[in-house]
Design a protein around this motif. Structure first.
Motif, PDB file in Angstrom:
ATOM      1  N   PHE A 169       0.983  12.016  -1.348  1.00  8.30           N
ATOM      2  CA  PHE A 169       1.976  13.095  -1.352  1.00  8.30           C
ATOM      3  C   PHE A 169       2.010  13.811  -2.695  1.00  8.30           C
TER       4      PHE A 169
ATOM      5  N   PRO B 257       0.033   3.271   7.401  1.00  7.57           N
ATOM      6  CA  PRO B 257       1.413   3.621   7.035  1.00  7.57           C
ATOM      7  C   PRO B 257       1.659   5.120   7.002  1.00  7.57           C
ATOM      8  N   LEU B 258       0.613   5.911   6.702  1.00  6.61           N
ATOM      9  CA  LEU B 258       0.824   7.358   6.573  1.00  6.61           C
ATOM     10  C   LEU B 258       1.233   7.971   7.907  1.00  6.61           C
TER      11      LEU B 258
ATOM     12  N   GLN C  16       0.083   3.871  -2.620  1.00  7.58           N
ATOM     13  CA  GLN C  16      -1.065   4.766  -2.433  1.00  7.58           C
ATOM     14  C   GLN C  16      -0.699   5.935  -1.530  1.00  7.58           C
ATOM     15  N   VAL C  17       0.224   5.701  -0.556  1.00  4.87           N
ATOM     16  CA  VAL C  17       0.674   6.818   0.286  1.00  4.87           C
ATOM     17  C   VAL C  17       1.440   7.825  -0.566  1.00  4.87           C
TER      18      VAL C  17
ATOM     19  N   TYR D 292       5.483   6.884   7.399  1.00  3.85           N
ATOM     20  CA  TYR D 292       5.709   8.102   6.617  1.00  3.85           C
ATOM     21  C   TYR D 292       5.284   9.343   7.377  1.00  3.85           C
TER      22      TYR D 292
ATOM     23  N   THR E 100       5.097  17.741   4.406  1.00  2.00           N
ATOM     24  CA  THR E 100       4.048  18.162   3.475  1.00  2.00           C
ATOM     25  C   THR E 100       3.265  19.352   4.029  1.00  2.00           C
TER      26      THR E 100
ATOM     27  N   THR F 192      -0.671  16.339  -2.893  1.00  2.00           N
ATOM     28  CA  THR F 192      -0.383  17.546  -2.115  1.00  2.00           C
ATOM     29  C   THR F 192       0.571  18.456  -2.866  1.00  2.00           C
ATOM     30  N   VAL F 193       1.640  17.849  -3.420  1.00  2.00           N
ATOM     31  CA  VAL F 193       2.614  18.658  -4.155  1.00  2.00           C
ATOM     32  C   VAL F 193       1.953  19.284  -5.378  1.00  2.00           C
TER      33      VAL F 193
ATOM     34  N   ALA G 225       0.043  22.367  -4.235  1.00  2.00           N
ATOM     35  CA  ALA G 225       0.949  23.486  -3.955  1.00  2.00           C
ATOM     36  C   ALA G 225       1.486  24.077  -5.241  1.00  2.00           C
TER      37      ALA G 225
ATOM     38  N   ILE H 184       0.808  -1.216   0.000  1.00  2.00           N
ATOM     39  CA  ILE H 184       0.000   0.000   0.000  1.00  2.00           C
ATOM     40  C   ILE H 184       0.841   1.266   0.000  1.00  2.00           C
ATOM     41  N   ASP H 185       2.185   1.133   0.073  1.00  2.00           N
ATOM     42  CA  ASP H 185       3.044   2.318   0.082  1.00  2.00           C
ATOM     43  C   ASP H 185       2.819   3.186  -1.151  1.00  2.00           C
TER      44      ASP H 185
ATOM     45  N   PRO I 188       7.647  12.582   6.341  1.00  2.00           N
ATOM     46  CA  PRO I 188       7.214  13.217   5.095  1.00  2.00           C
ATOM     47  C   PRO I 188       5.850  13.888   5.200  1.00  2.00           C
ATOM     48  N   PHE I 189       4.957  13.323   6.023  1.00  2.00           N
ATOM     49  CA  PHE I 189       3.636  13.927   6.196  1.00  2.00           C
ATOM     50  C   PHE I 189       3.750  15.312   6.819  1.00  2.00           C
TER      51      PHE I 189
ATOM     52  N   ALA J 290      -6.690   1.720   6.159  1.00  2.00           N
ATOM     53  CA  ALA J 290      -5.622   0.975   5.505  1.00  2.00           C
ATOM     54  C   ALA J 290      -4.544   1.902   4.981  1.00  2.00           C
ATOM     55  N   ILE J 291      -4.928   3.118   4.543  1.00  2.00           N
ATOM     56  CA  ILE J 291      -3.901   4.043   4.060  1.00  2.00           C
ATOM     57  C   ILE J 291      -3.394   4.938   5.189  1.00  2.00           C
TER      58      ILE J 291
ATOM     59  N   LEU K  23       5.315  22.324   3.435  1.00  2.06           N
ATOM     60  CA  LEU K  23       5.260  22.648   1.999  1.00  2.06           C
ATOM     61  C   LEU K  23       3.995  23.431   1.668  1.00  2.06           C
TER      62      LEU K  23
END
Lengths: 97, 171
Positions: A61, B139-140, A56-57, B144, B151, A64-65, A68, A53-54, B147-148, B135-136, B154
């Motif tokens: 991101f 890991p977020l 989808q993470v 991660y 963001t 989001t970028v 911006a 699932i990484d 990085p969150f 589920a998402i 940013l």
């Protein structure tokens, strides 16, 4: 379905690149860049079916970028429009005024 | 059934992106982009990425496209029908080169590791256990989380930058 998604992603990326290369309207060039980002998102999602699932993470991101980038890019377009009264990039030839 | 739906969504997405590139009016181009984004959200649903499909519709097709539309209306570019398509040898050549590159990439990636892969079962189990958002989010907010947070910084920088760039300079 993963292979088909990768092919669709490649096609969308090519169309976006083509648009950036042949259009001279700055806003449509931005739209084509968004199209390219979406193509990459699609391949991330398709490959997350294989590697967890990484992917989808990462799509999260990338979105989001993209938000911006759209905000800053449209602000730059507004600022350029105030100076040149057009958004056709053929007329932009100065880095500073 | 799912395959038929996938091909319908794919055809609509490709048609919409051709419209984005080829239509003369910026507003028409933008509406074609919304069609493309919506059908990509459908493809995301078929790939079991339900949360991302919702975010795609709400954030992309909603917020970002409305931002573009605001700028087009603000600068009064809706009737900017000048011919800016550049058809020529250079554009055809670039299309061919980029197309070859993408075809090569998709065949290489598509042919290599598509047989196995435990990702699908793991994702389906996580969705059954925690729901599509959980589920998402798992890991977020664990793997991660740095990085969150970056963001968030940013987005703050983007807000300040957009304000500074777009405001009128008062001498």
């Amino acid at each position: 379905m993963i292979t088909e998604s990768l092919v669709l992603s490649a096609l969308l990326f090519v169309l976006g690149t083509f648009g950036v290369l042949i259009r001279r309207n700055a806003i449509i060039m931005f739209l084509c860049i968004e199209l390219q980002l979406n193509a990459v998102n699609l391949s991330f999602v398709a490959l997350s079916r294989l590697w967890g699932i990484d992917g989808q993470v990462f799509v999260f991101f990338v979105m989001t970028v993209a938000a911006a980038e759209a905000a800053v890019g449209l602000a730059i377009i507004i600022s350029i429009f105030r100076h040149y009264e057009t958004v056709n990039v053929n007329n932009f030839n100065l880095l500073k005024w | 059934m799912i395959d038929i739906l996938f091909y319908v969504f794919a055809a609509v997405a490709i048609g919409g992106s051709v419209g984005v590139v080829a239509s003369k009016s910026p507003v028409a181009s933008l509406l074609f982009m919304v069609v493309t984004l919506a059908s990509l959200a459908g493809v995301f649903v078929l790939l079991e990425a339900h949360f991302l499909a919702a975010v795609q519709v709400i954030v992309y097709a909603g917020a970002i496209m409305v931002l573009f539309l605001f700028v087009i209306m603000l600068l009064n570019l809706g009737h900017d029908y000048q011919k800016d398509l550049r058809w020529g040898l250079a554009s055809l050549l670039s299309f061919a080169v980029v197309g070859l590159l993408a075809g090569l990439l998709s065949t290489r990636l598509g042919g290599s590791a598509l047989g196995g892969g435990a990702g699908a079962e793991v994702i389906d189990a996580a969705i059954r256990e925690q729901g599509a958002v959980g589920a998402i989010a798992q890991p977020l907010f664990t793997t991660y989380v740095v990085p969150f947070e970056i963001t968030g910084i940013l987005l703050l920088v983007a807000i300040v930058g957009a304000l500074v760039l777009a405001k009128r300079h008062v001498e």
